[in-house]
Design an enzyme around this catalytic site. Structure first.
Site, mmCIF file in Angstrom:
data_model
loop_
_atom_site.group_PDB
_atom_site.id
_atom_site.type_symbol
_atom_site.label_atom_id
_atom_site.label_comp_id
_atom_site.label_asym_id
_atom_site.label_seq_id
_atom_site.Cartn_x
_atom_site.Cartn_y
_atom_site.Cartn_z
ATOM 1 N N GLY A 1 45.226 45.496 34.832
ATOM 2 C CA GLY A 1 44.262 44.835 35.709
ATOM 3 C C GLY A 1 42.839 45.079 35.287
ATOM 4 C CB SER A 2 40.874 44.767 33.104
ATOM 5 O OG SER A 2 41.952 44.113 32.452
#
Length: 252
Positions: A210-211
């Protein structure tokens, strides 16, 4: 005439194509195998409350590190998306200092002037292999340690752990983009180094779990995407270099 599997497909109808399970990037195989090992050990010990959750976790890990092939638009005017995900922000900003300052190495840098920044948020369900928005030579790769706030926030561009990449095209055009870690992401993994020559859409790295990725468009270039739009790394055209136009859309 029968077609051979893996033969090149073109717009004349030549070649062979079909859906298949995407491969798992080597960076993620060890994590998936660890989860599988724990699941099998728990099953052997009859610890079902552990075995089943770990089995589902292993599937999730393998899915997270999937690395599908992409069909990259072949046009030097196009800037393609470096990430799968949702366009979360579009704003006029100055590029990061790491991409504009003279670092003493003699490498070129971006101009210190406001440009359009497109921010792409990647959830844990998106493919996390990042790709080059344009073809060219990697001139800078700068890693900055930082915090792990929600990558969807605007200030994550300045506070979170991040890695800046600057690419110079054959005609001298410069484009910078930034990989940003988020709440769950704890590691930015580069696949390239300064001096590497890349094709548009080439794999440049990944961010675990996640980013976000920020792209700084060249001056005089407007985006061809809207906030809330889903984009695909290596395929979706974010902008056409030197093209200025207003795009409007309605959220459904």
């Amino acid at each position: 005439m029968a077609r051979m599997a893996g033969e090149l497909v073109d717009n004349k109808g030549r070649g062979d194509v079909g859906w298949h399970w995407p491969p798992i990037h080597p960076e993620g195989r060890k994590f998936g195998l660890i989860a599988v090992g724990i699941s099998l050990f728990a099953a052997f010990m009859a610890w079902e409350t552990i075995a089943w959750p770990m089995a589902f976790l292993s599937l999730g890990v393998f899915a997270f590190f999937r690395d599908p092939e992409r069909v990259v638009p072949q046009d030097d005017r196009f800037i393609v998306s470096p990430a799968d995900g949702l366009v979360s922000l579009i704003a006029q900003v100055e590029p990061p200092a790491e991409l504009t300052m003279d670092d003493g190495s003699g490498t070129p840098s971006l101009a210190r002037e406001p440009v359009t920044r497109i921010s792409i948020f990647m959830s844990v369900f998106d493919v996390h292999i990042n790709r080059a928005p344009i073809g060219g030579t990697v001139r800078r790769l700068v890693y900055i340690p930082g915090k792990f706030m929600n990558a969807d926030l605007d200030k994550a561009s300045e506070d979170n752990e991040r890695q800046h990449i600057l690419i110079e095209r054959h005609d001298g055009l410069m484009l910078g983009f930034t990989q940003i870690a988020g709440l769950v992401a704890r590691r930015i993994v580069p696949f390239v180094k300064p001096g590497d020559t890349l094709a548009a859409g080439a794999r440049v790295g990944l961010i675990r779990f996640g980013s976000r990725v920020d792209v700084y468009l060249p001056a005089g270039t407007d985006p061809r995407v809207l906030v809330g739009q889903k984009v695909v790394a290596g395929e979706t055209v974010l902008a056409e270099i030197g093209e200025r136009r207003l795009i409007e859309g309605i959220a459904q």
